[in-house]
Design a protein around this motif. Structure first.
Motif, PDB file in Angstrom:
ATOM      1  N   ASP A 248      51.935 -15.235   1.533  1.00  0.00           N
ATOM      2  CA  ASP A 248      51.392 -15.695   0.624  1.00  0.00           C
ATOM      3  C   ASP A 248      50.823 -14.383  -0.826  1.00  0.00           C
ATOM      4  OD1 ASP A 248      50.614 -17.754   1.776  1.00  0.00           O
ATOM      5  OD2 ASP A 248      49.541 -17.713   3.644  1.00  0.00           O
ATOM      6  N   VAL A 249      51.411 -13.368  -0.858  1.00  0.00           N
ATOM      7  CA  VAL A 249      50.859 -11.916  -0.862  1.00  0.00           C
ATOM      8  C   VAL A 249      52.095 -12.492  -2.656  1.00  0.00           C
ATOM      9  CG1 VAL A 249      51.364 -10.301  -1.566  1.00  0.00           C
ATOM     10  CG2 VAL A 249      50.851 -11.382   0.654  1.00  0.00           C
ATOM     11  N   ASP A 250      51.205 -12.203  -3.910  1.00  0.00           N
ATOM     12  CA  ASP A 250      51.996 -12.475  -4.756  1.00  0.00           C
ATOM     13  C   ASP A 250      51.932 -10.458  -5.374  1.00  0.00           C
ATOM     14  OD1 ASP A 250      52.183 -15.070  -5.712  1.00  0.00           O
ATOM     15  OD2 ASP A 250      50.052 -14.919  -5.892  1.00  0.00           O
ATOM     16  N   GLY A 251      52.666 -10.991  -6.557  1.00  0.00           N
ATOM     17  CA  GLY A 251      53.143  -8.979  -7.082  1.00  0.00           C
ATOM     18  C   GLY A 251      54.060  -7.945  -6.061  1.00  0.00           C
ATOM     19  N   GLU A 252      54.001  -7.508  -6.311  1.00  0.00           N
ATOM     20  CA  GLU A 252      54.325  -5.812  -5.767  1.00  0.00           C
ATOM     21  C   GLU A 252      53.081  -4.623  -5.085  1.00  0.00           C
ATOM     22  OE1 GLU A 252      57.568  -5.087  -5.526  1.00  0.00           O
ATOM     23  OE2 GLU A 252      57.930  -7.098  -7.098  1.00  0.00           O
ATOM     24  N   GLY A 253      53.994  -4.530  -4.182  1.00  0.00           N
ATOM     25  CA  GLY A 253      52.665  -3.237  -3.208  1.00  0.00           C
ATOM     26  C   GLY A 253      51.544  -4.532  -2.534  1.00  0.00           C
ATOM     27  N   PRO A 254      51.326  -3.660  -1.201  1.00  0.00           N
ATOM     28  CA  PRO A 254      50.300  -4.163  -0.411  1.00  0.00           C
ATOM     29  C   PRO A 254      49.132  -5.334  -0.624  1.00  0.00           C
ATOM     30  CG  PRO A 254      50.902  -2.178   0.197  1.00  0.00           C
ATOM     31  CD  PRO A 254      51.656  -2.038  -1.074  1.00  0.00           C
ATOM     32  N   PRO A 255      48.375  -5.929  -0.734  1.00  0.00           N
ATOM     33  CA  PRO A 255      47.321  -6.815  -1.108  1.00  0.00           C
ATOM     34  C   PRO A 255      46.177  -5.396  -0.618  1.00  0.00           C
ATOM     35  CG  PRO A 255      48.229  -7.608   0.818  1.00  0.00           C
ATOM     36  CD  PRO A 255      49.362  -6.742   0.317  1.00  0.00           C
ATOM     37  N   SER A 256      45.510  -5.959  -1.579  1.00  0.00           N
ATOM     38  CA  SER A 256      44.271  -5.259  -0.742  1.00  0.00           C
ATOM     39  C   SER A 256      42.879  -6.208   0.751  1.00  0.00           C
ATOM     40  CB  SER A 256      42.964  -5.109  -2.045  1.00  0.00           C
ATOM     41  OG  SER A 256      43.427  -4.311  -3.047  1.00  0.00           O
ATOM     42  N   CYS A 257      42.507  -5.760   1.198  1.00  0.00           N
ATOM     43  CA  CYS A 257      41.286  -6.262   2.139  1.00  0.00           C
ATOM     44  C   CYS A 257      40.787  -7.531   1.148  1.00  0.00           C
ATOM     45  CB  CYS A 257      41.742  -5.759   3.378  1.00  0.00           C
ATOM     46  SG  CYS A 257      40.376  -6.505   4.009  1.00  0.00           S
ATOM     47  N   PRO A 258      40.860  -8.246   1.708  1.00  0.00           N
ATOM     48  CA  PRO A 258      39.276  -9.565   0.813  1.00  0.00           C
ATOM     49  C   PRO A 258      38.303  -8.710   1.859  1.00  0.00           C
ATOM     50  CG  PRO A 258      40.996 -10.472   2.258  1.00  0.00           C
ATOM     51  CD  PRO A 258      41.939  -9.268   2.559  1.00  0.00           C
ATOM     52  N   SER A 259      38.423  -8.316   2.989  1.00  0.00           N
ATOM     53  CA  SER A 259      36.591  -8.178   2.833  1.00  0.00           C
ATOM     54  C   SER A 259      35.565  -7.086   3.093  1.00  0.00           C
ATOM     55  CB  SER A 259      37.010  -8.604   4.721  1.00  0.00           C
ATOM     56  OG  SER A 259      37.000  -9.526   5.678  1.00  0.00           O
ATOM     57  N   CYS A 260      37.044  -5.749   3.251  1.00  0.00           N
ATOM     58  CA  CYS A 260      37.072  -4.538   2.766  1.00  0.00           C
ATOM     59  C   CYS A 260      36.920  -3.637   1.484  1.00  0.00           C
ATOM     60  CB  CYS A 260      36.712  -3.961   3.975  1.00  0.00           C
ATOM     61  SG  CYS A 260      38.514  -3.090   3.750  1.00  0.00           S
ATOM     62  N   GLY A 261      38.971  -4.066   0.476  1.00  0.00           N
ATOM     63  CA  GLY A 261      39.100  -4.041  -0.505  1.00  0.00           C
ATOM     64  C   GLY A 261      39.721  -2.684   0.349  1.00  0.00           C
ATOM     65  N   GLU A 262      40.355  -2.387   1.359  1.00  0.00           N
ATOM     66  CA  GLU A 262      41.826  -1.115   1.718  1.00  0.00           C
ATOM     67  C   GLU A 262      42.595  -1.904   1.464  1.00  0.00           C
ATOM     68  OE1 GLU A 262      40.784   1.638   2.271  1.00  0.00           O
ATOM     69  OE2 GLU A 262      38.566   1.720   1.588  1.00  0.00           O
ATOM     70  N   GLU A 263      43.565  -1.368   0.738  1.00  0.00           N
ATOM     71  CA  GLU A 263      45.141  -1.171   0.870  1.00  0.00           C
ATOM     72  C   GLU A 263      45.418  -2.047   2.090  1.00  0.00           C
ATOM     73  OE1 GLU A 263      49.046   0.528   0.904  1.00  0.00           O
ATOM     74  OE2 GLU A 263      47.917   1.440  -0.810  1.00  0.00           O
ATOM     75  N   MET A 264      46.224  -3.114   2.616  1.00  0.00           N
ATOM     76  CA  MET A 264      46.793  -3.784   3.384  1.00  0.00           C
ATOM     77  C   MET A 264      47.877  -3.160   4.262  1.00  0.00           C
ATOM     78  SD  MET A 264      45.207  -7.426   3.453  1.00  0.00           S
ATOM     79  CE  MET A 264      45.359  -8.048   5.146  1.00  0.00           C
ATOM     80  N   GLU A 265      48.415  -3.174   5.704  1.00  0.00           N
ATOM     81  CA  GLU A 265      49.364  -2.732   6.008  1.00  0.00           C
ATOM     82  C   GLU A 265      50.185  -3.255   6.711  1.00  0.00           C
ATOM     83  OE1 GLU A 265      50.929  -0.060   9.519  1.00  0.00           O
ATOM     84  OE2 GLU A 265      48.735  -0.337   9.716  1.00  0.00           O
ATOM     85  N   PHE A 266      52.115  -3.127   6.377  1.00  0.00           N
ATOM     86  CA  PHE A 266      52.577  -4.990   6.417  1.00  0.00           C
ATOM     87  C   PHE A 266      53.269  -4.481   7.935  1.00  0.00           C
ATOM     88  CE2 PHE A 266      56.947  -6.033   6.852  1.00  0.00           C
ATOM     89  CZ  PHE A 266      56.790  -7.501   6.432  1.00  0.00           C
TER      90      PHE A 266
END
Length: 73
Positions: free
Chosen positions: A44-62
């Motif tokens: 469900d992730v578009d683009g390169e790199g980890p997405p930002s959390c929809p709740s807090c905006g921090e980078e998510m961990e795979f």
């Protein structure tokens, strides 16, 4: 016994395919925000790199799926 056999067959069929999305792709894991307990499937992730959390905006961990290697740690 027909009812029990039907239930067993249904449960077995529901766990056989790793492709739950129906897209023909198999997930390799998901992105997690441990602070917010948010999860986004890698498909469900578009683009390169980890997405930002929809709740807090921090980078998510795979974290990979436990089904791919037997370990999600």
């Amino acid at each position: 016994m027909g009812f029990v056999s039907t239930l067993k067959a249904a449960f077995k069929a529901s766990t056989q395919s790793p492709d739950r999305s129906g897209s023909g792709q198999t997930s390799k894991g998901g992105y997690w925000c441990h602070d917010c307990s948010e999860r986004i499937l890698d498909l469900d992730v578009d683009g390169e790199g980890p997405p930002s959390c929809p709740s807090c905006g921090e980078e998510m961990e795979f974290e990979r799926s436990p089904g791919t290697t037997g370990c999600a740690c």
